[in-house]
Design a protein around this motif. Structure first.
Motif, PDB file in Angstrom:
ATOM      1  N   ASP A 202       0.843  -1.199   0.000  1.00 38.92           N
ATOM      2  CA  ASP A 202       0.000   0.000   0.000  1.00 38.92           C
ATOM      3  C   ASP A 202       0.883   1.256   0.000  1.00 38.92           C
ATOM      4  O   ASP A 202       1.629   1.495   0.953  1.00 38.92           O
ATOM      5  CB  ASP A 202      -0.908  -0.001   1.228  1.00 38.92           C
ATOM      6  N   LEU A 203       0.768   2.012  -1.071  1.00 38.28           N
ATOM      7  CA  LEU A 203       1.635   3.189  -1.227  1.00 38.28           C
ATOM      8  C   LEU A 203       0.947   4.490  -0.829  1.00 38.28           C
ATOM      9  O   LEU A 203       1.537   5.557  -0.932  1.00 38.28           O
ATOM     10  CB  LEU A 203       2.094   3.297  -2.684  1.00 38.28           C
ATOM     11  N   ARG A 204      -0.305   4.371  -0.409  1.00 39.33           N
ATOM     12  CA  ARG A 204      -1.049   5.618  -0.158  1.00 39.33           C
ATOM     13  C   ARG A 204      -0.323   6.534   0.820  1.00 39.33           C
ATOM     14  O   ARG A 204      -0.116   7.715   0.566  1.00 39.33           O
ATOM     15  CB  ARG A 204      -2.449   5.293   0.395  1.00 39.33           C
ATOM     16  N   GLU A 205       0.051   5.970   1.951  1.00 41.53           N
ATOM     17  CA  GLU A 205       0.650   6.795   3.002  1.00 41.53           C
ATOM     18  C   GLU A 205       1.957   7.415   2.516  1.00 41.53           C
ATOM     19  O   GLU A 205       2.238   8.601   2.746  1.00 41.53           O
ATOM     20  CB  GLU A 205       0.891   5.942   4.243  1.00 41.53           C
ATOM     21  N   ALA A 206       2.754   6.596   1.828  1.00 42.12           N
ATOM     22  CA  ALA A 206       4.048   7.094   1.360  1.00 42.12           C
ATOM     23  C   ALA A 206       3.864   8.216   0.340  1.00 42.12           C
ATOM     24  O   ALA A 206       4.566   9.231   0.374  1.00 42.12           O
ATOM     25  CB  ALA A 206       4.853   5.952   0.750  1.00 42.12           C
ATOM     26  N   VAL A 207       2.918   8.020  -0.578  1.00 36.79           N
ATOM     27  CA  VAL A 207       2.709   9.040  -1.616  1.00 36.79           C
ATOM     28  C   VAL A 207       2.171  10.329  -1.008  1.00 36.79           C
ATOM     29  O   VAL A 207       2.672  11.427  -1.294  1.00 36.79           O
ATOM     30  CB  VAL A 207       1.749   8.503  -2.701  1.00 36.79           C
ATOM     31  N   LEU A 208       1.172  10.207  -0.147  1.00 35.50           N
ATOM     32  CA  LEU A 208       0.617  11.417   0.462  1.00 35.50           C
ATOM     33  C   LEU A 208       1.662  12.098   1.339  1.00 35.50           C
ATOM     34  O   LEU A 208       1.686  13.329   1.447  1.00 35.50           O
ATOM     35  CB  LEU A 208      -0.639  11.072   1.271  1.00 35.50           C
ATOM     36  N   GLY A 209       2.530  11.299   1.931  1.00 32.39           N
ATOM     37  CA  GLY A 209       3.620  11.881   2.722  1.00 32.39           C
ATOM     38  C   GLY A 209       4.581  12.677   1.857  1.00 32.39           C
ATOM     39  O   GLY A 209       5.015  13.767   2.229  1.00 32.39           O
ATOM     40  N   ARG A 210       4.900  12.132   0.697  1.00 30.64           N
ATOM     41  CA  ARG A 210       5.798  12.867  -0.211  1.00 30.64           C
ATOM     42  C   ARG A 210       5.151  14.157  -0.690  1.00 30.64           C
ATOM     43  O   ARG A 210       5.801  15.194  -0.800  1.00 30.64           O
ATOM     44  CB  ARG A 210       6.141  12.006  -1.428  1.00 30.64           C
ATOM     45  N   ILE A 211       3.872  14.074  -0.989  1.00 29.49           N
ATOM     46  CA  ILE A 211       3.163  15.278  -1.441  1.00 29.49           C
ATOM     47  C   ILE A 211       3.197  16.338  -0.348  1.00 29.49           C
ATOM     48  O   ILE A 211       3.481  17.512  -0.603  1.00 29.49           O
ATOM     49  CB  ILE A 211       1.711  14.922  -1.837  1.00 29.49           C
ATOM     50  N   ALA A 212       2.932  15.915   0.879  1.00 27.77           N
ATOM     51  CA  ALA A 212       2.930  16.876   1.988  1.00 27.77           C
ATOM     52  C   ALA A 212       4.326  17.457   2.192  1.00 27.77           C
ATOM     53  O   ALA A 212       4.477  18.657   2.434  1.00 27.77           O
ATOM     54  CB  ALA A 212       2.437  16.199   3.259  1.00 27.77           C
ATOM     55  N   ALA A 213       5.341  16.606   2.072  1.00 23.25           N
ATOM     56  CA  ALA A 213       6.708  17.091   2.276  1.00 23.25           C
ATOM     57  C   ALA A 213       7.085  18.109   1.213  1.00 23.25           C
ATOM     58  O   ALA A 213       7.712  19.126   1.498  1.00 23.25           O
ATOM     59  CB  ALA A 213       7.675  15.914   2.250  1.00 23.25           C
ATOM     60  N   ARG A 214       6.690  17.845  -0.018  1.00 24.80           N
ATOM     61  CA  ARG A 214       7.029  18.795  -1.080  1.00 24.80           C
ATOM     62  C   ARG A 214       6.305  20.110  -0.872  1.00 24.80           C
ATOM     63  O   ARG A 214       6.828  21.174  -1.166  1.00 24.80           O
ATOM     64  CB  ARG A 214       6.657  18.211  -2.438  1.00 24.80           C
ATOM     65  N   ARG A 215       5.088  20.031  -0.369  1.00 26.83           N
ATOM     66  CA  ARG A 215       4.346  21.270  -0.129  1.00 26.83           C
ATOM     67  C   ARG A 215       4.999  22.084   0.973  1.00 26.83           C
ATOM     68  O   ARG A 215       5.010  23.303   0.928  1.00 26.83           O
ATOM     69  CB  ARG A 215       2.915  20.946   0.276  1.00 26.83           C
ATOM     70  N   ARG A 216       5.511  21.383   1.982  1.00 22.29           N
ATOM     71  CA  ARG A 216       6.172  22.121   3.068  1.00 22.29           C
ATOM     72  C   ARG A 216       7.458  22.770   2.586  1.00 22.29           C
ATOM     73  O   ARG A 216       7.821  23.849   3.007  1.00 22.29           O
ATOM     74  CB  ARG A 216       6.487  21.167   4.228  1.00 22.29           C
ATOM     75  N   ARG A 217       8.150  22.058   1.693  1.00 24.50           N
ATOM     76  CA  ARG A 217       9.439  22.543   1.235  1.00 24.50           C
ATOM     77  C   ARG A 217       9.292  23.707   0.259  1.00 24.50           C
ATOM     78  O   ARG A 217      10.113  24.591   0.201  1.00 24.50           O
ATOM     79  CB  ARG A 217      10.181  21.399   0.546  1.00 24.50           C
ATOM     80  N   ARG A 218       8.238  23.675  -0.504  1.00 26.09           N
ATOM     81  CA  ARG A 218       8.118  24.608  -1.623  1.00 26.09           C
ATOM     82  C   ARG A 218       8.107  26.071  -1.191  1.00 26.09           C
ATOM     83  O   ARG A 218       8.808  26.875  -1.768  1.00 26.09           O
ATOM     84  CB  ARG A 218       6.869  24.283  -2.436  1.00 26.09           C
TER      85      ARG A 218
END
Lengths: 208, 313
Positions: B58-74
Motif C-alpha cells: 500500500d503506497l497511499r501513506e508514502a505518496v501522500l507523505g511525499r506530497i505533503a513534504a514537497r508542499r512544506r518545502r516549496r
C-alpha cells in the motif's frame, strides 16, 4: 466506465483540495502499475521509489490532466517515463550487478504460486524467473524498456513508440535485438522447449 | 508516413515483427530455419510474459507523505528564489535605468558596501559602524532581462506565505539602520538589501533589511540582534500586509555581506534560544506564544529574513 467516472470524480476532489482523494486513486492503480515498473527497473526498492515518484508527480500535474484519456492511461505514461529515466540514469547498475554476484537469486518479490503449492514447482519457477530477470538486466536500458512493454505488458508497437518517443521501426528493431540477446542468455530455458507457462503449440502462436 | 529508425534493420524482418501482415507471416512459416528461429524467439517472449506480477504494498501513506513534504518545502524554496530574483532585479534595475551603481563611499570605509541602489532618492551610504578595510567598488552585473520587473518580483515575494522570518525591533532607540545593517552584514555571506519605507498612517517610517540566510547564519543573526536590542526584538512570520509595504519602498539598496565570526556572550539566560527575548531572566522558560513560529533551523534550505527597524525620529 464506472471506474473511469469514479476516477474523474476523485480527480475533481483532488483539484478541490481534498488530497486524501488522491490516496484512493493510488490505491486503485498501484497494483496494475507496480509489476510493469518492477520489470522495467528490476528491483523492488527502486520500483517502489519510482512508483511513489510517479504518483507524486501525477498529483503535482493534475492541473494538466484534461480527461481525454483515463486517469490510468495518464498515470501509466508518467510511471513509464519515470521508470525509463531511472533505468537510463544507470542508478540500478549496482543493484543489477549484485544480482550476478549473488548467483542469480531473485531480487524481486517471490512469484504467486497459487496454482500449485508444491515446493519443487515453486522453486523451479523462482529459478526460472531469476534467470529471466538476470538476462533482462543484461540488456541495454532502451532495449529492456521495449521488450518489457511489448512482451510483459502486451503493448502494441504504436503505443510503445508513443510512450518512449521513438519511431515504430525503432521499436521493432530494438525488440528483435533484445529477444535475440535474451535467447542467447536464456538458451537453457529456450532449449527446454515450451513449458506449461510458456507453451508455443504451433506456428500461429509464435505470432501473437 | 516514413517510418524512421535510428537502429539497423534486423536481418530478417519477418522474424522481427509480432504483428506482420498475412503475406509476411506465410513467408516466415514456409522456411524451416526461419520457423525454428521464430519458435525460439517466441519462447523468449513467453518467458518474459510469464514473469510474475506481484501486488504492490500500500503506497497511499508514502505518496501522500511525499506530497505533503514537497508542499512544506516549496514555500521556503520560493522564498529564497524570490529574494534572490528580487536582489538580481534590483541590481539590474539600476543598470537598466542607465544609472551607474552607487559607488562605495571611499573614505571613510563603509561596513555595508553598496552594490546597487534603486531609488528616486537613494539614501546615503550607510554610516560606518566600525572600521573595516576599504572594498573595491562592485559593479552590478549586466542586466539582460526586461528593463524593470521589480513590481512583479515584489509581488511574488508578497504572495509567499509563512517562510519569511521577520525580526521587528521593539525599540528603535537602541539600534539604528546603520547598526542593523552592520549586524546583517556580519551575519550574511550573500548580498542583502535595504528598503526604506515612508511613514504611512499609523506605521512609522522604517528601514527593512532583506537577506537570504543559511540556518547557521540565521542563528547567528538572531543572537546578534538579541544582544544588540536589549529592549527586545520580536520574531514572527511575514504576513501579506507586512510584505505589501515593501512594494511601497521609496528606495532599495543592495549591500554587500561580509560574514564574520565572533564570540557572543549572552547577557541573559536563554537569550539565545528563546524567541521572546524580553522575558525576565528569572522566569521559567515560557512556551512560545501562538503567534511566534518555531524557528526553522532544522531545514537546510536558506531562509528569507527581514529585519525591520522603525525610524526612531
Amino acid at each position: 466506465m464506472t471506474s473511469d467516472r469514479d476516477d474523474a470524480s476523485l480527480v475533481e476532489a483532488c483539484r478541490a483540495g481534498r488530497t486524501e482523494a488522491y490516496g484512493e486513486l493510488v490505491a486503485r492503480h498501484q497494483d496494475r502499475l507496480y509489476p510493469m515498473v518492477l520489470r522495467l527497473v528490476g528491483s523492488r526498492e527502486d520500483a517502489l521509489d519510482v512508483l511513489q515518484d510517479a504518483f507524486t508527480r501525477g498529483f503535482e500535474k493534475l492541473d494538466q490532466y484534461r480527461g481525454g484519456s483515463s486517469f490510468y492511461t495518464w498515470i501509466y505514461r508518467i510511471a513509464v517515463n519515470q521508470a525509463v529515466s531511472r533505468l537510463r540514469r544507470g542508478r540500478l547498475r549496482r543493484t543489477l550487478r549484485l544480482l550476478d554476484l549473488r548467483g542469480g537469486r531473485p531480487i524481486h518479490d517471490p512469484p504467486d504460486e497459487s496454482p500449485s503449492s508444491v515446493p519443487s514447482h515453486a522453486a523451479e519457477r523462482a529459478e526460472r524467473e531469476a534467470m529471466v530477470e538476470s538476462a533482462l538486466a543484461a540488456l541495454e536500458p532502451d532495449h529492456r524498456a521495449v521488450v518489457i512493454l511489448k512482451d510483459f505488458e502486451g503493448r502494441r508497437y504504436e503505443e510503445i513508440g508513443e510512450l518512449l518517443g521513438i519511431p515504430v521501426g525503432t521499436v521493432r528493431s530494438r525488440l528483435h535485438r533484445a529477444r535475440q540477446q535474451l535467447r542467447r542468455l536464456l538458451l537453457p530455458l529456450v532449449a527446454e522447449g515450451p513449458s506449461d507457462a510458456a507453451a508455443v503449440t504451433d506456428v500461429e502462436e509464435a505470432f501473437p | 508516413m516514413v517510418d524512421m529508425t535510428d537502429e539497423p534493420s534486423p536481418p530478417n524482418p519477418n522474424l522481427a515483427d509480432d504483428e506482420p501482415p498475412p503475406d509476411r507471416r506465410a513467408a516466415a512459416t514456409s522456411d524451416p530455419a526461419a520457423l525454428a528461429e521464430l519458435r525460439s524467439l517466441a519462447a523468449v517472449r513467453d518467458l518474459v510474459a510469464g514473469l510474475s506480477r506481484p501486488a504492490a504494498p500500500d503506497l497511499r501513506e508514502a505518496v501522500l507523505g511525499r506530497i505533503a513534504a514537497r508542499r512544506r518545502r516549496r514555500p521556503r524554496t520560493r522564498a529564497a528564489v524570490a529574494a534572490t530574483l528580487l536582489a538580481g532585479c534590483l541590481a539590474a534595475f539600476a543598470v537598466g535605468r542607465g544609472r551607474a551603481p552607487r559607488p562605495v563611499a571611499a573614505p571613510p570605509p563603509s561596513p555595508a558596501t553598496v552594490v546597487a541602489a534603486v531609488a528616486p532618492a537613494a539614501p546615503a551610504v550607510v554610516e560606518p559602524a566600525a572600521p573595516t578595510p576599504t572594498r573595491a567598488p562592485v559593479v552590478a552585473r549586466r542586466f539582460v532581462g526586461p528593463p524593470d520587473e521589480r513590481p512583479a518580483l515584489v509581488r511574488r515575494l508578497m504572495e509567499r506565505a509563512g517562510p519569511v522570518h521577520v525580526f521587528l525591533a521593539a525599540d528603535s532607540r537602541t539600534i539604528d539602520a546603520a547598526g542593523a545593517a552592520a549586524l546583517v552584514r556580519l551575519s550574511s555571506r550573500r548580498d542583502f538589501h535595504r528598503f526604506d519605507l515612508p511613514a504611512e498612517d499609523d506605521r512609522p517610517a522604517a528601514a527593512v533589511f532583506v537577506a537570504v540566510l543559511d540556518p547557521a547564519e540565521l542563528r547567528t543573526l538572531r543572537m546578534r540582534l538579541a544582544d544588540a536590542l536589549p529592549g527586545g526584538v520580536r520574531e514572527r512570520e511575514a504576513d501579506p500586509l507586512l510584505l505589501a509595504d515593501l512594494a511601497r519602498a521609496e528606495t532599495a539598496t543592495t549591500l554587500r555581506g561580509a560574514p564574520a565570526a565572533e564570540l557572543l556572550v549572552p547577557r541573559r539566560e536563554l537569550a539565545i534560544r528563546s524567541p521572546v527575548l524580553d522575558a525576565p531572566p528569572e522566569a521559567e522558560p515560557a512556551p512560545a506564544p501562538p503567534d511566534v513560529p518555531a524557528p526553522a533551523e532544522a531545514a537546510d534550505d536558506p531562509a528569507t529574513v527581514l529585519v525591520w527597524i522603525p525610524d526612531g525620529d
